[in-house]
Design an enzyme around this catalytic site. Structure first.
Site, short mmCIF file in Angstrom:
data_model
loop_
_atom_site.label_atom_id
_atom_site.label_comp_id
_atom_site.label_asym_id
_atom_site.label_seq_id
_atom_site.Cartn_x
_atom_site.Cartn_y
_atom_site.Cartn_z
N GLU A 4 -7.11 -2.24 2.60
CA GLU A 4 -6.10 -1.16 1.95
C GLU A 4 -5.41 -1.80 0.94
O GLU A 4 -5.22 -3.06 1.10
CB GLU A 4 -5.16 -1.11 3.25
CG GLU A 4 -3.81 -0.16 3.23
CD GLU A 4 -2.91 -0.56 4.15
OE1 GLU A 4 -3.09 0.31 5.35
OE2 GLU A 4 -2.11 -1.26 4.23
N TYR A 54 -0.76 4.61 -2.40
CA TYR A 54 -1.49 3.94 -1.17
C TYR A 54 -2.93 4.20 -1.39
O TYR A 54 -3.46 5.36 -1.62
CB TYR A 54 -0.84 4.59 0.05
CG TYR A 54 -1.58 4.28 1.36
CD1 TYR A 54 -1.24 3.26 2.05
CD2 TYR A 54 -2.81 5.12 1.73
CE1 TYR A 54 -1.90 2.75 3.26
CE2 TYR A 54 -3.53 4.65 2.89
CZ TYR A 54 -2.93 3.29 3.46
OH TYR A 54 -3.75 3.33 4.74
#
Ligand code: GDP
Ligand code: MN
Length: 379
Positions: free
Chosen positions: A190, A101
């Site tokens: 992201e 992530y």
């Protein structure tokens, strides 16, 4: 404003972040043609502006073009968290060894842009934060110094990268994502997951960008990518009328001048055990037309049981808003009770006007909220 995965990944590509070479399809046949061009296994991905598409069945692998067509047929038209899938992205299937992530995000509490990375990628970062917060590495960027090399290295080592090449690849991606974030005035950029492939190379297989609406005026080319389906009809109407409106799921419709006051209004409603149906800031100097539009937008929501007006007369005079409300009531047939609290410039005149029109008036926000909450519960 949110960008779709495919839009985000195209932007990643422009900044040198490695992304799969995929294409968007709106029909199953088109999905098959794209899969034929790619050759080999593909992944068919619903393009809707919510997370967790994988879990919802909106991300499917397909080994052949025929299978890609079938999966696209399943996914197109599917409802994911209230949104209908109108486009699918066909990407070459990725060979995933690890999922990471990585996000650039505004940390309001720290008043810094932060970069967060976690070796527990793929799943919701909220879940990681709640269950295994030690797996998240965060660096905060001093605006005067910018992103420092020691920070990108700290993130890379935090992810367990030891191989020199991988550390370099990862730090370059971090820097590119940060540059993109700055250039586009994003609130969030992201990659989840950023995958490590069997050969060690990194690839961004999912992307999410949330742009700051207040800076969109200087990013026309990004604004042009807006997906109308992102907003509810009420939100679109409000935006076009220059109102700030956000749909919520309570039963008290709110009309307030000023964002801070609107937030406070929602808090006080909650304090008295009620629940706001929306956030609505009509802004300063709102005239009758704008007020009427605001009321119409509030009433589109069938859950609204009462409308609460909370007006602070500063530049906007209380009597003017009251006249706006009365004018609006001539245009819209309001069947729910209404509570008004007006203070500040010409408040007394405003209140008198509204009392004549059978609105419940209140002197304080607490009193107004309490009445609105009672009315919303049919008391
Ligand atoms: P999200 O659920 O909306 O975040 O959608 P993602 O694009 O992140 O996909 C969800 C999950 O599906 C990822 O975390 C991966 O585990 C998996 N996934 C996505 N793309 C591929 C792919 O090309 N191949 C494989 N094997 N899995 C994938
Ligand atoms: Mn994802």
């Amino acid at each position: 404003m949110k960008l779709h995965e495919y839009q985000s990944k195209r932007l990643f590509g422009k900044y040198g972040i490695p992304v799969p070479e995929g294409e968007v399809a709106t029909t199953p046949e088109e999905a098959r043609r794209i899969a034929e061009q790619i050759g080999g296994a593909v992944v068919v991905k619903s393009q809707v502006l919510v997370g967790g598409r994988g879990k919802a069945g909106g991300v499917k692998l397909a080994k052949t073009p025929e299978e890609a067509e079938a999966r696209a047929r399943d996914i197109l038209g599917m409802n994911i968290k209230g949104l209908t899938v109108e486009k699918v992205l066909i990407d070459p299937a990725a060979d995933i060894k690890n999922e990471i992530y990585l996000a650039v995000i505004l940390d309001r509490a720290a008043r810094r842009v932060a970069i967060m990375a976690s070796a527990a990628g793929g799943m919701d970062i909220e879940e990681v934060a709640a269950t295994t917060p030690e797996k998240i590495v965060t660096v905060r960027i001093d605006p005067a110094l910018g992103l420092q090399d020691y920070q990108t290295r700290q993130l890379a080592y935090g992810m367990g990268f030891e191989d020199k090449n991988q550390v370099r690849q990862f730090t370059e991606i971090v820097r590119a994502l940060y540059t993109l974030y700055q250039d586009t005035d994003a609130n969030l950029a992201e990659i989840n997951p950023l995958i490590v492939q069997s050969d060690g190379a990194l690839l961004a297989v999912d992307g999410k960008i949330d742009l700051d609406d207040n800076a969109l005026f200087r990013h026309k080319e990004l604004e042009a990518q807006r997906d109308a389906a992102e907003e509810s009809e009420a939100e679109r109407e409000a935006r076009e009328a220059g109102l700030t409106y956000i749909d919520l799921d309570g039963s008290i419709g709110c009309m307030v001048n000023g964002a801070g006051l609107a937030m406070a209004t929602m808090d006080v409603i909650k304090l008295f055990g009620g629940s706001p149906a929306n956030f609505l800031d009509i802004g300063g100097g709102a005239k009758a037309d704008k007020v009427a539009t605001a009321i119409k937008i509030i009433l589109r929501d069938p859950r609204v049981k009462v409308i609460l007006f909370n007006i602070f007369g500063g530049i906007t005079r209380g009597d003017e808003v009251a006249r706006g409300i009365l004018e609006a009531l001539k245009q819209v047939d309001v069947k729910v009770p209404m509570v008004a609290r007006i203070v500040g410039t010409n408040a007394a005149e405003g209140r008198a006007l509204l009392a004549e029109a059978n609105l419940v008036t209140a002197d304080t926000l607490a009193e107004a909220a309490e009445k609105a909450v009672q009315l919303s519960k049919g008391q």
